[in-house]
Design a protein around this motif. Sequence first.
Motif, mmCIF file in Angstrom:
data_model
loop_
_atom_site.group_PDB
_atom_site.id
_atom_site.type_symbol
_atom_site.label_atom_id
_atom_site.label_comp_id
_atom_site.label_asym_id
_atom_site.label_seq_id
_atom_site.Cartn_x
_atom_site.Cartn_y
_atom_site.Cartn_z
ATOM 1 N N TRP A 99 -13.710 0.358 -4.784
ATOM 2 C CA TRP A 99 -12.282 0.456 -4.480
ATOM 3 C C TRP A 99 -11.543 -0.740 -5.071
ATOM 4 N N ARG A 100 -12.069 -1.948 -4.818
ATOM 5 C CA ARG A 100 -11.402 -3.162 -5.300
ATOM 6 C C ARG A 100 -11.276 -3.156 -6.815
ATOM 7 N N LYS A 101 -12.354 -2.809 -7.494
ATOM 8 C CA LYS A 101 -12.330 -2.809 -8.957
ATOM 9 C C LYS A 101 -11.414 -1.710 -9.497
ATOM 10 N N THR A 102 -11.427 -0.533 -8.859
ATOM 11 C CA THR A 102 -10.549 0.558 -9.268
ATOM 12 C C THR A 102 -9.087 0.157 -9.142
ATOM 13 N N MET A 103 -8.782 -0.602 -8.100
ATOM 14 C CA MET A 103 -7.412 -1.056 -7.882
ATOM 15 C C MET A 103 -7.040 -2.213 -8.821
ATOM 16 N N GLY A 104 -8.030 -2.800 -9.476
ATOM 17 C CA GLY A 104 -7.765 -3.921 -10.370
ATOM 18 C C GLY A 104 -7.547 -5.231 -9.639
ATOM 19 N N ILE A 164 -3.729 1.979 0.626
ATOM 20 C CA ILE A 164 -3.303 1.189 -0.534
ATOM 21 C C ILE A 164 -3.526 1.987 -1.817
ATOM 22 N N ALA A 165 -4.668 2.655 -1.913
ATOM 23 C CA ALA A 165 -4.954 3.460 -3.101
ATOM 24 C C ALA A 165 -3.929 4.580 -3.278
ATOM 25 N N CYS A 166 -3.426 5.106 -2.163
ATOM 26 C CA CYS A 166 -2.408 6.174 -2.208
ATOM 27 C C CYS A 166 -0.988 5.621 -2.264
ATOM 28 N N PRO A 216 -20.730 -1.142 1.288
ATOM 29 C CA PRO A 216 -20.338 -2.272 0.447
ATOM 30 C C PRO A 216 -20.071 -1.844 -1.006
ATOM 31 N N GLU A 217 -20.863 -0.901 -1.506
ATOM 32 C CA GLU A 217 -20.664 -0.408 -2.869
ATOM 33 C C GLU A 217 -19.334 0.319 -3.002
#
Length: 93
Positions: free
Chosen positions: A9-14, A59-61, A3-4
């Motif tokens: 990931w979500r916060k890094t992606m904005g 998505i991150a990539c 979960p962390e």
Amino acid sequence: MTPEDFKAWRKTMGFTQKDAGAALGITKWAIENYERGVRRDDGRPVVIPKTVALACSAIACRLEPWRADFSPEEPVSQFEGRYQPFQSPPRKR
């Protein structure tokens, strides 16, 4: 994916939780459950599916969904040495 990890990931992606749900094709409620690690209604543990974890990486990539007519611009050999293959953690005995 923990979960962390998911929340990071979500916060890094904005992304807001709503944005993350739209990007992954799942509900905001699922996002909340994944970040909490337990279901809100009954407290049962929630496991983030491997498909969701892989979608987060894609998505991150900035990868696009797969198409049947896909053709890499570079031969596969061009990627050798650039990426580390995934290695499962050693099993506990």
